[in-house]
Structures are given as structure tokens and as C-alpha cells.
Design a protein around this motif. Structure first.
Motif, mmCIF file in Angstrom:
data_model
loop_
_atom_site.group_PDB
_atom_site.id
_atom_site.type_symbol
_atom_site.label_atom_id
_atom_site.label_comp_id
_atom_site.label_asym_id
_atom_site.label_seq_id
_atom_site.Cartn_x
_atom_site.Cartn_y
_atom_site.Cartn_z
ATOM 1 N N ARG A 111 -21.413 -14.997 -4.152
ATOM 2 C CA ARG A 111 -20.377 -15.959 -4.578
ATOM 3 C C ARG A 111 -20.242 -17.074 -3.545
ATOM 4 O O ARG A 111 -20.160 -18.251 -3.868
ATOM 5 C CB ARG A 111 -19.039 -15.229 -4.775
ATOM 6 C CG ARG A 111 -17.938 -16.158 -5.220
ATOM 7 C CD ARG A 111 -16.547 -15.609 -4.974
ATOM 8 N NE ARG A 111 -15.583 -16.690 -4.925
ATOM 9 C CZ ARG A 111 -15.299 -17.392 -3.843
ATOM 10 N NH1 ARG A 111 -15.875 -17.124 -2.686
ATOM 11 N NH2 ARG A 111 -14.420 -18.376 -3.889
ATOM 12 N N GLU A 112 -20.254 -16.663 -2.279
ATOM 13 C CA GLU A 112 -20.106 -17.631 -1.194
ATOM 14 C C GLU A 112 -21.269 -18.627 -1.163
ATOM 15 O O GLU A 112 -21.077 -19.831 -0.985
ATOM 16 C CB GLU A 112 -20.020 -16.827 0.125
ATOM 17 C CG GLU A 112 -19.637 -17.601 1.362
ATOM 18 C CD GLU A 112 -18.433 -18.509 1.150
ATOM 19 O OE1 GLU A 112 -17.433 -18.031 0.573
ATOM 20 O OE2 GLU A 112 -18.508 -19.692 1.555
ATOM 21 N N ILE A 113 -22.481 -18.122 -1.394
ATOM 22 C CA ILE A 113 -23.664 -19.012 -1.427
ATOM 23 C C ILE A 113 -23.481 -20.056 -2.524
ATOM 24 O O ILE A 113 -23.718 -21.246 -2.333
ATOM 25 C CB ILE A 113 -24.956 -18.191 -1.683
ATOM 26 C CG1 ILE A 113 -25.281 -17.345 -0.453
ATOM 27 C CG2 ILE A 113 -26.132 -19.090 -2.056
ATOM 28 C CD1 ILE A 113 -26.424 -16.344 -0.666
ATOM 29 N N LEU A 114 -23.048 -19.586 -3.681
ATOM 30 C CA LEU A 114 -22.869 -20.496 -4.820
ATOM 31 C C LEU A 114 -21.822 -21.573 -4.488
ATOM 32 O O LEU A 114 -22.051 -22.769 -4.672
ATOM 33 C CB LEU A 114 -22.443 -19.678 -6.044
ATOM 34 C CG LEU A 114 -22.450 -20.381 -7.387
ATOM 35 C CD1 LEU A 114 -22.599 -19.356 -8.516
ATOM 36 C CD2 LEU A 114 -21.237 -21.221 -7.657
ATOM 37 N N VAL A 115 -20.693 -21.134 -3.955
ATOM 38 C CA VAL A 115 -19.595 -22.072 -3.647
ATOM 39 C C VAL A 115 -20.052 -23.086 -2.599
ATOM 40 O O VAL A 115 -19.834 -24.296 -2.741
ATOM 41 C CB VAL A 115 -18.342 -21.295 -3.173
ATOM 42 C CG1 VAL A 115 -17.274 -22.239 -2.644
ATOM 43 C CG2 VAL A 115 -17.786 -20.439 -4.293
ATOM 44 N N ARG A 116 -20.721 -22.572 -1.560
ATOM 45 C CA ARG A 116 -21.160 -23.469 -0.474
ATOM 46 C C ARG A 116 -22.144 -24.522 -1.004
ATOM 47 O O ARG A 116 -22.013 -25.711 -0.731
ATOM 48 C CB ARG A 116 -21.813 -22.616 0.628
ATOM 49 C CG ARG A 116 -21.946 -23.355 1.954
ATOM 50 C CD ARG A 116 -22.414 -22.467 3.090
ATOM 51 N NE ARG A 116 -23.649 -21.755 2.786
ATOM 52 C CZ ARG A 116 -23.783 -20.432 2.808
ATOM 53 N NH1 ARG A 116 -22.762 -19.660 3.100
ATOM 54 N NH2 ARG A 116 -24.944 -19.865 2.540
ATOM 55 N N THR A 117 -23.106 -24.057 -1.798
ATOM 56 C CA THR A 117 -24.109 -24.986 -2.334
ATOM 57 C C THR A 117 -23.446 -26.038 -3.210
ATOM 58 O O THR A 117 -23.774 -27.219 -3.148
ATOM 59 C CB THR A 117 -25.138 -24.215 -3.201
ATOM 60 O OG1 THR A 117 -25.559 -23.069 -2.477
ATOM 61 C CG2 THR A 117 -26.335 -25.067 -3.542
ATOM 62 N N HIS A 118 -22.537 -25.574 -4.040
ATOM 63 C CA HIS A 118 -21.861 -26.506 -4.947
ATOM 64 C C HIS A 118 -21.075 -27.550 -4.140
ATOM 65 O O HIS A 118 -21.122 -28.741 -4.435
ATOM 66 C CB HIS A 118 -20.930 -25.727 -5.875
ATOM 67 C CG HIS A 118 -20.333 -26.570 -6.955
ATOM 68 N ND1 HIS A 118 -20.914 -26.735 -8.182
ATOM 69 C CD2 HIS A 118 -19.215 -27.341 -6.969
ATOM 70 C CE1 HIS A 118 -20.173 -27.556 -8.915
ATOM 71 N NE2 HIS A 118 -19.127 -27.930 -8.195
ATOM 72 N N LYS A 119 -20.405 -27.074 -3.107
ATOM 73 C CA LYS A 119 -19.573 -27.988 -2.295
ATOM 74 C C LYS A 119 -20.438 -29.033 -1.587
ATOM 75 O O LYS A 119 -20.106 -30.219 -1.565
ATOM 76 C CB LYS A 119 -18.772 -27.178 -1.272
ATOM 77 C CG LYS A 119 -17.736 -28.013 -0.596
ATOM 78 C CD LYS A 119 -16.694 -27.202 0.109
ATOM 79 C CE LYS A 119 -15.634 -28.187 0.578
ATOM 80 N NZ LYS A 119 -14.342 -27.661 0.614
ATOM 81 N N GLU A 120 -21.572 -28.561 -1.033
ATOM 82 C CA GLU A 120 -22.458 -29.502 -0.323
ATOM 83 C C GLU A 120 -22.889 -30.642 -1.237
ATOM 84 O O GLU A 120 -22.959 -31.782 -0.847
ATOM 85 C CB GLU A 120 -23.712 -28.761 0.178
ATOM 86 C CG GLU A 120 -23.480 -28.040 1.497
ATOM 87 C CD GLU A 120 -24.548 -26.983 1.777
ATOM 88 O OE1 GLU A 120 -24.283 -26.123 2.630
ATOM 89 O OE2 GLU A 120 -25.631 -27.003 1.120
ATOM 90 N N ARG A 121 -23.170 -30.291 -2.493
ATOM 91 C CA ARG A 121 -23.734 -31.312 -3.388
ATOM 92 C C ARG A 121 -22.678 -32.092 -4.177
ATOM 93 O O ARG A 121 -22.859 -33.259 -4.463
ATOM 94 C CB ARG A 121 -24.681 -30.592 -4.348
ATOM 95 C CG ARG A 121 -25.408 -31.546 -5.204
ATOM 96 C CD ARG A 121 -26.734 -31.034 -5.666
ATOM 97 N NE ARG A 121 -27.282 -32.057 -6.545
ATOM 98 C CZ ARG A 121 -28.438 -32.004 -7.094
ATOM 99 N NH1 ARG A 121 -29.227 -30.984 -6.852
ATOM 100 N NH2 ARG A 121 -28.850 -32.957 -7.897
ATOM 101 N N TYR A 122 -21.587 -31.406 -4.507
ATOM 102 C CA TYR A 122 -20.623 -32.070 -5.418
ATOM 103 C C TYR A 122 -19.253 -32.293 -4.787
ATOM 104 O O TYR A 122 -18.325 -32.735 -5.460
ATOM 105 C CB TYR A 122 -20.500 -31.260 -6.715
ATOM 106 C CG TYR A 122 -21.823 -31.143 -7.436
ATOM 107 C CD1 TYR A 122 -22.310 -32.199 -8.212
ATOM 108 C CD2 TYR A 122 -22.618 -30.008 -7.308
ATOM 109 C CE1 TYR A 122 -23.540 -32.113 -8.848
ATOM 110 C CE2 TYR A 122 -23.853 -29.912 -7.933
ATOM 111 C CZ TYR A 122 -24.303 -30.969 -8.701
ATOM 112 O OH TYR A 122 -25.529 -30.893 -9.324
#
Ligand SMILES: Cc1cc2nc3c(=O)[nH]c(=O)nc-3n(C[C@H](O)[C@H](O)[C@H](O)COP(=O)(O)O)c2cc1C
Ligand code: SF4
Length: 521
Positions: free
Chosen positions: A130-141
Motif C-alpha cells: 500500500r505504501e509503495i502505491l501511495v508513494r509512487t502516486h504522490k511522486e507523480r501526481y
């Protein structure tokens, strides 16, 4: 001898007009917009304003559908492949991650020995993905305040293979006149007894607690694709308190929700539902050739009419949807506080052409019995019909109705039910025209959120590209080659072998090629 049908490939339709002409020639309703809209001109970037999920408004109109990868550890933990998939879900730009992938609520309920298991022992792993998903999303969006993430909870029932990739260990809701033979159910002992259901419900309640602890916004109580809770919805012939009437067949869902709430868990709840179903299909032997099974035809159902062995199907003609109970069920979900309902159809095991329309079947599958666009339109129109029947998101239909009836205002709050947010399925086969159709159905209120399955394995950012640039990249588009299904059917990890370069370097790539060659696919 009947001829196999000749299918038009979507990439051969060079313009929106060609696409429209082809759709018209099929006699189906599948409208689309002329161009891909960008920025605020696209309805796909509008948040779902009316209903909050765990205090958040979902930030746009596309979701990632749950997709398991047959690639966890044998104790239900995550691997690098799982981490990478969740990272790509985050990159997709979708503001609703509807379930991630099916997670078994107990080890014996797995559909394969490498499915994730949502138990205490795997809490750290689930928090990590979940954390990987959130972090990736935040970096890009930039923001995740409008990103809603759910975990899909499942027991695989009739399709359990918890210990060996090739050995079925089915547990069923009732004896089925066609499926028992196909999926090795030979004894009443394989039927879940009423006194086993309390323990099953405890597993769902425990899994929901873990989901909340690791930061999920909601849990999906999976009721689709022939798995256990979906099968309970069609348990017309089952005696006792979990079979027969609509009330009894939906009791497990109500008991799971009550259990989650009684435990003090505030997690939100979603339900993925096969809104309609057909009888099981099989390849037409008269049109099968070496290495190529014939097109799908229905199994003989003449001995089991009226057909009381499916949910959302006309009992007198079980190759025709009947949405009456699906609509009733979604209303029940709304009344029970379910925030999101994700509508799918059928089952990948016994009628895949209605569940995931594809032009190339998996290596063990029948050829499409219809143009796959017919399957896409069937699901899109079913969602439209359901949505028209269940009212508005903020419950204002009901409010107006009650006001008109001049009922006292204090009664309104007790009667008022907010319908769940509706997510639609089966858009991947639209390929180049996915953005055009998605825009139309969202702009015109046919669905709240468009769900993307296979397309995301091939091209996670398709709709992010569409709304940012007004174009999509053809070489990444999922062409429904079905290798993501053929691979696991042959004991390998899932993934987009033809288009995702991560898989071309793996030993499985070669193995898959050999498997397909051996069967002539
Ligand atoms: C490899 C693969 C794995 C899937 N796993 C799940 C799953 O875990 N849970 C689920 O509800 N649906 C699962 N599905 C079904 C998809 O969520 C989706 O309903 C289906 O692919 C049709 O949508 P599409 O046309 O966008 O692909 C899976 C599909 C594929 C291809
Ligand atoms: S293997 Fe790739 S191209 Fe084929 S159906 Fe799956 S995602 Fe699509």
C-alpha cells in the motif's frame, strides 16, 4: 457445417467513424465521443463529489480493477512482482484502487498457492505494498488526499487450489448440475455447512481489521466470478438460513458487515458483484481444430430448467441477463452502508467471453462466440440500467420522493439511503477507443467510475496520457492476447508477457512460448 464467425480487429478500425460503423453493424449500443478530451474538458478528471469514502472524495473517474498475479509467497506474502504491480497501479493516476488484488481471508480459500493471504502474519507486507502505491502516486501526481485504496477479500470456494497449482480443492455453496462435473465436486462434504459459516465470517471480520490497521480505506467483500460469496447469491436450492429466499442468500454479506461494525472497525465497505451470469459454456466440438478449440456454446441446460443455479440470469433462458435481483442487491448494499459497488459479470472459469471480452482466448479456452464488443456493450449497458434503477448518489431521488409525499422531515433521515458509487468493468477490449467510450459513459451518467483491468497490466497510464496529452500510445495497448491468463493456467506468474518488457527477460517467457506452441495457440 457452421462456419466460425469472422471478427473485425479493433486496430483495423482507423477512425472513430469506422468504430461507430462497426458498432452499428453489430446492432449494439456503444456510444463514444469524437475526440479524446484533455484537462478540465474531460469528464474523467472530475472528482466524485457526492460521496466520501473514508473521508475522501475520489479524485477522478477511473479505477484499477483487482488483478491477482499468482506471484506471492506460498505463505501469502509479497514478492518483487507484487511490489512492482502495486507500484504501477500507483503510476496509473487512477484515484480509486478497487481492491488491488484478491486476498484470501484464510489459507484454504486461496485460488492458487501463491495468492496473498490477509492474515496477521502478512500485515507488514500488505502495509508495504500500500505504501509503495501511495508513494509512487504522490511522486507523480502530487496529492493522495483524493486517492482511495481498497483490499479485495475473498474465499475462492468452487475454484480453490490452495496447495497445488494443478489440484482443485473446491468448497461450494450448493451442488451444481453442470459445474460439479467440470470442477471436481463429487460429495456433499464439499458443501459449506451452516455451522462452518460463523468461522468464515470471523475470517472476513479479522481480514477487515488487518486492512484497516495497514491503512486501507475500504475492503471489497468479493461477490463475483463464481467464487464462494457469489455462489451463495444463487443458492436457491440450498436448505437452511443461507439458501432459498433473497434474504437468506444475502445473509452472509449482512453478517460480515455487522461483524465488522460490531468489532468497532470503521473501515468502509465495497462489494464487487457479477451483476449477471450465463450458464457455463464449452468449445463447440464440431468446429474445433487441432490446437484451436471451437467457439463457445452453452453447455446443455435442458435438464435443469427453470435454471436456479445462477444469479442475475433469466431462469427460463439462462443465456440472457436478468438484472432484477442485482438491482435489489445493490439497494440492499446501499441500505447496509456499502459505499462502492463494482459491477462485473459471469466467471473466467465457465463463461469468460461475458466476463473479460477478448479476441484471443487463453490457450485452454474456446474461441469467442461473438464479437467481443458485444460483451463490452453488454456490461456497459447493464451498469447503465442498474444505475438508472438505484437512484442518485446523494440520495436526492428518495428525498424528493419523500418530500412530495409530505412526510415529516425527521422521518427522512431514517428512510434516506445513499446509493453506492458504481464502478463499471470490461473496457479493455475497446483499445484505441477506450478513452472515447469512457468519456461518453461518464459524461452522460451511465456509470460513476470506469474500471480498467487488463489494460493496466499492459499500459497503466493510458487514461493519464489521454487526459494530459489527448493521445494514447498504440504500441502499449492491450490487445487481449490473454497471456496474463494463459500463464497462470499453466502454473506460471501472471503479467503482460507480450507487451511488458519486464516479463520478456524472465524464464517464464520462454516456457509460455513453448506451452502455446505445444497446443498450437
Ligand atoms: C490476470 C487477471 C487477474 C484478475 N484477478 C482478479 C481478481 O483478483 N479479482 C477480481 O475481482 N477480478 C480479477 N480479474 C478480473 C478483472 O478485474 C476484470 O474484471 C477483467 O479483466 C475485465 O476487465 P478488463 O476488460 O478491463 O480487463 C482478473 C483479470 C485478469 C486478466
Ligand atoms: S497479456 Fe497483455 S495484451 Fe494480453 S490480455 Fe493480458 S494485458 Fe492484455
Amino acid at each position: 457445417m457452421p462456419e466460425p464467425i469472422r471478427l473485425t480487429r479493433v486496430p483495423s478500425l482507423k477512425t472513430v467513424e469506422d468504430f461507430r460503423r462497426h458498432v452499428a453493424s453489430l446492432g449494439i449500443e456503444l456510444p463514444c465521443e469524437d475526440q479524446i478530451a484533455t484537462g478540465n474538458a474531460s469528464p474523467l478528471v472530475r472528482p466524485v463529489g457526492e460521496t466520501a469514502v473514508n473521508g475522501k472524495k475520489i479524485g477522478n473517474r477511473w479505477a484499477i480493477q483487482p488483478m491477482e498475479g499468482w506471484d506471492g509467497t506460498t505463505t501469502g506474502g509479497v514478492t518483487d512482482e507484487v511490489r512492482r504491480r502495486w507500484q504501477r497501479f500507483g503510476e496509473s493516476g487512477a484515484k480509486l484502487i478497487y481492491g488491488g488484488e484478491a486476498m484470501a481471508v484464510r489459507p484454504d480459500g486461496r485460488a492458487n498457492p501463491n495468492q496473498l493471504i490477509i492474515v496477521e502474519q502478512n500485515k507488514k507486507d500488505l502495509a508495504e505494498i500500500r505504501e509503495i502505491l501511495v508513494r509512487t502516486h504522490k511522486e507523480r501526481y502530487g496529492t493522495t488526499d483524493d486517492l482511495v485504496i481498497g483490499f479485495q477479500l475473498t474465499h475462492s470456494g468452487r475454484f480453490c487450489k490452495p496447495n497445488d497449482k494443478f489440484r482443485m480443492e473446491p468448497r461450494v455453496a450448493y451442488r451444481h448440475p453442470i459445474l460439479d462435473r467440470k470442477f471436481k465436486v463429487a460429495s456433499d462434504e464439499q458443501v459449506f455447512a451452516d455451522d462452518e459459516i460463523g468461522r468464515l465470517i470471523e475470517c472476513y471480520v479479522g481480514a477487515a481489521r488487518i486492512a484497516w490497521d495497514v491503512g486501507a480505506d475500504f475492503v471489497d467483500i468479493k461477490h463475483c466470478h463464481g467464487y464462494l460469496l457469489h455462489e451463495f447469491l444463487s443458492a436457491h436450492t440450498r436448505p437452511g438460513k443461507y439458501g432459498g429466499s433473497f434474504e437468506n442468500r444475502t445473509r452472509i454479506l449482512r453478517e460480515i458487515i455487522a461483524g465488522i461494525r460490531a468489532s468497532g472497525n470503521k473501515i468502509e465497505i465495497g462489494v464487487r458483484l457479477s451483476a449477471f451470469d450465463f450458464v457455463p459454456f464449452k468449445p463447440d466440438a464440431s468446429l474445433s481444430q487441432p490446437g484451436k478449440l471451437g467457439p463457445g456454446i452453452p453447455e446443455d441446460f435442458s435438464h435443469c430448467l427453470p435454471y436456479h443455479y445462477g444469479f442475475g440470469v433469466n431462469p427460463d433462458n439462462p443465456v440472457e441477463p436478468d438484472l432484477t435481483e442485482a438491482i435489489q442487491f445493490i439497494k440492499l448494499c446501499g441500505e447496509s452502508g456499502v459505499k462502492i459497488v463494482n459491477l462485473s459479470a459471469g466467471s473466467p472459469y465457465y463463461n469468460p467471453h461475458i466476463q473479460r471480452p477478448a479476441i484471443y482466448p487463453p490457450s485452454d479456452g474456446y474461441q469467442p462466440p461473438e464479437d467481443p464488443l458485444i460483451g463490452v456493450a453488454r456490461q456497459i449497458n447493464a451498469v447503465r440500467q442498474v444505475k438508472q434503477s438505484v437512484g442518485k448518489l446523494n440520495g436526492s431521488n428518495r428525498l424528493n420522493e419523500l418530500n412530495e409525499l409530505n412526510e415529516a422531515r425527521q422521518d427522512v433521515s431514517t428512510h434516506l439511503t445513499t446509493r453506492p458509487i458504481l464502478v463499471g468493468t470490461a473496457y479493455s477490449y475497446l483499445q484505441e477507443y477506450l478513452p472515447h467510450v469512457a468519456q461518453y459513459v461518464v459524461r452522460n451518467g451511465w456509470v460513476d467510475i470506469v474500471g480498467l483491468g487488463r489494460m493496466v497490466l499492459a499500459y497503466p497510464t493510458i487514461l493519464a496520457d489521454a487526459v494530459e496529452k489527448g493521445t494514447v500510445i498504440p504500441k502499449f495497448i492491450c490487445r487481449t492476447f490473454s497471456d496474463c491468463t494463459t500463464a497462470p493456467r499453466n502454473g506460471m506468474i501472471s503479467g503482460c508477457y507480450p507487451l511488458d518488457r519486464y516479463y520478456t527477460t524472465k524464464p517464464e517467457f520462454q516456457k509460455l512460448k513453448e506451452v502455446k506452441k505445444a497446443v498450437g495457440a
